[in-house]
Design a protein around this motif. Structure first.
Motif, PDB file in Angstrom:
ATOM      1  N   PHE A   1       0.853  -1.192   0.126  1.00  0.00           N
ATOM      2  CA  PHE A   1      -0.013   0.024   0.048  1.00  0.00           C
ATOM      3  C   PHE A   1       0.763   1.205   0.137  1.00  0.00           C
ATOM      4  O   PHE A   1       0.374   2.394   0.005  1.00  0.00           O
ATOM      5  CB  PHE A   1      -0.930  -0.052   1.239  1.00  0.00           C
ATOM      6  N   THR A   2       2.183   1.048   0.183  1.00  0.00           N
ATOM      7  CA  THR A   2       2.901   2.200   0.014  1.00  0.00           C
ATOM      8  C   THR A   2       3.949   2.358  -0.931  1.00  0.00           C
ATOM      9  O   THR A   2       4.407   3.640  -1.383  1.00  0.00           O
ATOM     10  CB  THR A   2       3.909   2.218   1.283  1.00  0.00           C
ATOM     11  N   MET A   3       4.294   1.465  -1.826  1.00  0.00           N
ATOM     12  CA  MET A   3       5.134   1.423  -2.971  1.00  0.00           C
ATOM     13  C   MET A   3       4.319   2.156  -4.295  1.00  0.00           C
ATOM     14  O   MET A   3       3.081   2.282  -4.361  1.00  0.00           O
ATOM     15  CB  MET A   3       5.349  -0.074  -3.412  1.00  0.00           C
TER      16      MET A   3
ATOM     17  N   PHE B 151       5.165  -5.946  -9.849  1.00  0.00           N
ATOM     18  CA  PHE B 151       6.346  -6.858 -10.005  1.00  0.00           C
ATOM     19  C   PHE B 151       6.779  -7.588 -11.237  1.00  0.00           C
ATOM     20  O   PHE B 151       5.588  -7.755 -12.000  1.00  0.00           O
ATOM     21  CB  PHE B 151       6.291  -7.464  -8.422  1.00  0.00           C
ATOM     22  N   ALA B 152       7.800  -7.639 -11.396  1.00  0.00           N
ATOM     23  CA  ALA B 152       8.193  -8.831 -12.579  1.00  0.00           C
ATOM     24  C   ALA B 152       9.462  -9.520 -11.759  1.00  0.00           C
ATOM     25  O   ALA B 152      10.275  -9.206 -11.355  1.00  0.00           O
ATOM     26  CB  ALA B 152       8.795  -7.929 -13.854  1.00  0.00           C
ATOM     27  N   ALA B 153       9.093 -10.932 -11.827  1.00  0.00           N
ATOM     28  CA  ALA B 153      10.014 -11.904 -10.994  1.00  0.00           C
ATOM     29  C   ALA B 153      10.321 -13.092 -12.114  1.00  0.00           C
ATOM     30  O   ALA B 153       9.531 -13.849 -12.660  1.00  0.00           O
ATOM     31  CB  ALA B 153       9.311 -12.592  -9.821  1.00  0.00           C
TER      32      ALA B 153
ATOM     33  N   GLY C  96      -1.383  -3.408 -13.446  1.00  0.00           N
ATOM     34  CA  GLY C  96      -2.793  -2.573 -13.807  1.00  0.00           C
ATOM     35  C   GLY C  96      -3.930  -3.326 -12.770  1.00  0.00           C
ATOM     36  O   GLY C  96      -4.959  -3.260 -13.191  1.00  0.00           O
ATOM     37  N   ILE C  97      -3.330  -3.720 -11.732  1.00  0.00           N
ATOM     38  CA  ILE C  97      -4.483  -4.228 -10.605  1.00  0.00           C
ATOM     39  C   ILE C  97      -4.366  -3.253  -9.696  1.00  0.00           C
ATOM     40  O   ILE C  97      -3.356  -2.896  -8.898  1.00  0.00           O
ATOM     41  CB  ILE C  97      -3.945  -5.702 -10.014  1.00  0.00           C
ATOM     42  N   PRO C  98      -5.621  -2.664  -9.124  1.00  0.00           N
ATOM     43  CA  PRO C  98      -5.705  -1.920  -8.037  1.00  0.00           C
ATOM     44  C   PRO C  98      -5.134  -2.510  -6.605  1.00  0.00           C
ATOM     45  O   PRO C  98      -5.188  -3.675  -6.325  1.00  0.00           O
ATOM     46  CB  PRO C  98      -7.201  -1.550  -7.857  1.00  0.00           C
ATOM     47  N   LYS C  99      -4.424  -1.865  -5.883  1.00  0.00           N
ATOM     48  CA  LYS C  99      -3.755  -2.419  -4.477  1.00  0.00           C
ATOM     49  C   LYS C  99      -4.767  -2.853  -3.713  1.00  0.00           C
ATOM     50  O   LYS C  99      -4.314  -3.948  -3.184  1.00  0.00           O
ATOM     51  CB  LYS C  99      -2.984  -1.141  -3.916  1.00  0.00           C
ATOM     52  N   TRP C 100      -5.760  -2.434  -3.568  1.00  0.00           N
ATOM     53  CA  TRP C 100      -6.899  -2.991  -2.639  1.00  0.00           C
ATOM     54  C   TRP C 100      -7.185  -4.572  -3.316  1.00  0.00           C
ATOM     55  O   TRP C 100      -7.123  -5.420  -2.403  1.00  0.00           O
ATOM     56  CB  TRP C 100      -8.049  -2.157  -2.533  1.00  0.00           C
ATOM     57  N   ARG C 101      -7.486  -4.523  -4.487  1.00  0.00           N
ATOM     58  CA  ARG C 101      -7.685  -5.918  -5.162  1.00  0.00           C
ATOM     59  C   ARG C 101      -6.188  -6.578  -5.010  1.00  0.00           C
ATOM     60  O   ARG C 101      -6.527  -8.133  -5.024  1.00  0.00           O
ATOM     61  CB  ARG C 101      -8.017  -5.697  -6.624  1.00  0.00           C
ATOM     62  N   THR C 102      -5.311  -6.243  -5.136  1.00  0.00           N
ATOM     63  CA  THR C 102      -3.863  -7.299  -4.985  1.00  0.00           C
ATOM     64  C   THR C 102      -3.938  -7.792  -3.813  1.00  0.00           C
ATOM     65  O   THR C 102      -3.506  -8.808  -3.535  1.00  0.00           O
ATOM     66  CB  THR C 102      -2.685  -6.469  -5.551  1.00  0.00           C
TER      67      THR C 102
ATOM     68  N   LEU D 126      -3.894 -12.001  -2.426  1.00  0.00           N
ATOM     69  CA  LEU D 126      -2.926 -12.582  -1.776  1.00  0.00           C
ATOM     70  C   LEU D 126      -2.972 -14.036  -1.444  1.00  0.00           C
ATOM     71  O   LEU D 126      -2.110 -15.183  -1.576  1.00  0.00           O
ATOM     72  CB  LEU D 126      -2.340 -11.801  -0.725  1.00  0.00           C
ATOM     73  N   PRO D 127      -4.251 -14.481  -0.971  1.00  0.00           N
ATOM     74  CA  PRO D 127      -4.336 -15.913  -0.858  1.00  0.00           C
ATOM     75  C   PRO D 127      -4.488 -16.620  -1.900  1.00  0.00           C
ATOM     76  O   PRO D 127      -3.768 -17.744  -1.693  1.00  0.00           O
ATOM     77  CB  PRO D 127      -5.798 -15.806  -0.226  1.00  0.00           C
ATOM     78  N   LEU D 128      -4.713 -16.144  -3.042  1.00  0.00           N
ATOM     79  CA  LEU D 128      -4.661 -16.867  -4.479  1.00  0.00           C
ATOM     80  C   LEU D 128      -3.155 -17.097  -4.691  1.00  0.00           C
ATOM     81  O   LEU D 128      -2.887 -18.115  -5.328  1.00  0.00           O
ATOM     82  CB  LEU D 128      -5.303 -16.325  -5.295  1.00  0.00           C
ATOM     83  N   LEU D 129      -2.347 -16.139  -4.478  1.00  0.00           N
ATOM     84  CA  LEU D 129      -1.027 -16.093  -4.812  1.00  0.00           C
ATOM     85  C   LEU D 129      -0.267 -17.206  -3.998  1.00  0.00           C
ATOM     86  O   LEU D 129       0.301 -17.918  -4.644  1.00  0.00           O
ATOM     87  CB  LEU D 129      -0.407 -14.706  -4.696  1.00  0.00           C
ATOM     88  N   VAL D 130      -0.470 -17.246  -2.876  1.00  0.00           N
ATOM     89  CA  VAL D 130       0.300 -18.167  -2.027  1.00  0.00           C
ATOM     90  C   VAL D 130      -0.256 -19.611  -2.057  1.00  0.00           C
ATOM     91  O   VAL D 130       0.584 -20.648  -1.714  1.00  0.00           O
ATOM     92  CB  VAL D 130       0.194 -17.698  -0.370  1.00  0.00           C
ATOM     93  N   THR D 131      -1.288 -19.840  -2.772  1.00  0.00           N
ATOM     94  CA  THR D 131      -1.865 -21.074  -2.986  1.00  0.00           C
ATOM     95  C   THR D 131      -1.785 -21.679  -4.457  1.00  0.00           C
ATOM     96  O   THR D 131      -2.090 -22.471  -5.032  1.00  0.00           O
ATOM     97  CB  THR D 131      -3.614 -21.153  -2.449  1.00  0.00           C
ATOM     98  N   ALA D 132      -1.014 -20.722  -5.238  1.00  0.00           N
ATOM     99  CA  ALA D 132      -0.726 -20.978  -6.693  1.00  0.00           C
ATOM    100  C   ALA D 132      -1.938 -20.586  -7.640  1.00  0.00           C
ATOM    101  O   ALA D 132      -1.897 -21.601  -8.559  1.00  0.00           O
ATOM    102  CB  ALA D 132       0.137 -22.276  -6.775  1.00  0.00           C
ATOM    103  N   ASN D 133      -2.670 -19.952  -7.391  1.00  0.00           N
ATOM    104  CA  ASN D 133      -3.968 -20.025  -8.041  1.00  0.00           C
ATOM    105  C   ASN D 133      -4.285 -18.516  -8.584  1.00  0.00           C
ATOM    106  O   ASN D 133      -5.286 -18.018  -8.929  1.00  0.00           O
ATOM    107  CB  ASN D 133      -5.236 -19.977  -7.283  1.00  0.00           C
ATOM    108  N   HIS D 134      -2.898 -17.849  -8.737  1.00  0.00           N
ATOM    109  CA  HIS D 134      -3.017 -16.418  -9.220  1.00  0.00           C
ATOM    110  C   HIS D 134      -3.252 -16.148 -10.868  1.00  0.00           C
ATOM    111  O   HIS D 134      -3.552 -15.205 -11.060  1.00  0.00           O
ATOM    112  CB  HIS D 134      -1.889 -15.595  -8.547  1.00  0.00           C
TER     113      HIS D 134
END
Length: 307
Positions: free
Chosen positions: A182-184, A206-208, A239-245, A249-257
């Motif tokens: 929320f600060t970046m 990000f780009a990883a 292009g994703i609003p920060k609140w939506r990002t 996060l739960p989808l990211l950590v469970t590989a569903n993003h």
């Protein structure tokens, strides 16, 4: 020639205890070895370089430390064809060990290394950037934006030390991710994969560039990444609003993003990234700088790992 580079201060000092347990196995088996304890930041790099330049034709070089120490050692290594690499993980995230499937007690890990007859031959990544003096190798991942910012903060985080003492060090990255999100500042980016034309991304988060599937204490940024396929798996979010990002996060950590619009993974041998404004760049969690231009490439079958 069996050598150990030991970071006793990893995981807030637990590295010393883990090394003591592993060393007891060596002594019990009467195995000849040399050990070197790191004394300052960058020491593992110089130790690895000196060991690899000693003239021996068969070097077994084992890191007792976290991902940062392993990255220093890999960057200090020369004559990769003569070196067999090993790792006894003692860090907070241990993404390299996780990617390699290394698990068990220090006694079990050192036993596996000593009994290894067939190496795991893996790719390494390499990143260079505008103003860098020398490209940086990476085993796990390298990238710019949110994940890099979190890695930079984790290097000096008091929260990390506190969580390590509670055996909850992996939560450091999740805590810092939420804090940083929320600060970046996002930025516009242009990416070129294998020289096939630029793709433009507005408000890149990000780009990883992933060699293994997970970074940041086990977050599966690129679930299909394979460290033996000769390619990097580049995960981008934009292009994703920060609140939506935050809600994602739960989808990211469970590989569903990857089913979410704004997340994308591209497999490639190399790629270039240009940013409108500077972002933090990391390699295996190590801070490289705040940069605008980066080049990533895969170095196939570069590292022979005892496991």
């Amino acid at each position: 020639m069996l050598c150990f580079i030991v970071n006793e201060h990893s995981r807030s000092g637990k590295g010393a205890k883990i090394w003591k347990e592993a060393e007891a196995v060596l002594k019990k088996k009467n195995i000849a070895y040399e050990s070197y304890v790191t004394q300052y930041e960058g020491h593992a790099f110089s130790l690895a370089h000196d060991i690899c330049e000693c003239g021996a034709d068969d070097i077994q070089l084992v890191v007792v430390g976290g991902d940062g120490t392993a990255n220093e050692v890999i960057n200090g290594m020369t004559h990769f064809e003569k070196v067999r690499f090993g790792v006894i993980p003692t860090g907070s995230g241990n993404d390299l060990a996780r990617g390699l499937g290394i698990m068990g007690t220090p006694t079990e890990v050192i036993g596996h290394i000593l009994n290894c007859r067939e190496d795991y031959v893996m790719d390494l990544g390499q990143v260079s950037w505008n103003g860098c003096e020398k490209p940086r190798l990476f085993a796990i991942s390298a990238g710019a934006g949110l994940d890099a910012l979190v890695c930079k903060k984790a290097l000096k985080s008091k929260v990390k030390d506190a969580l390590n003492k509670l055996h909850l060090g992996k939560l450091t990255y999740l805590f810092l991710t939420v804090q940083s999100l929320f600060t970046m500042q996002t930025t516009d980016a242009g990416a070129v994969f294998d020289g096939k034309g630029q793709k433009n991304h507005k408000k890149m988060i990000f780009a990883a560039a992933m060699n293994f599937r997970a970074e940041g204490g086990g977050v599966p940024m690129a679930p299909g990444a394979d460290a033996q396929d000769g390619k990097l798996s580049v995960c981008m979010a934009w292009g994703i609003p920060k609140w939506r990002t935050f809600l994602c996060l739960p989808l990211l950590v469970t590989a569903n993003h990857l089913r979410i619009r704004g997340f994308e993974v591209t497999n490639c041998k190399e790629y270039d990234l240009k940013l409108k404004t500077p972002m933090v760049l990391h390699a295996d969690g190590e801070y490289c700088g705040d940069v605008t231009e980066m080049h990533f490439q895969c170095l196939p079958k570069k590292l022979h790992v005892m496991w």
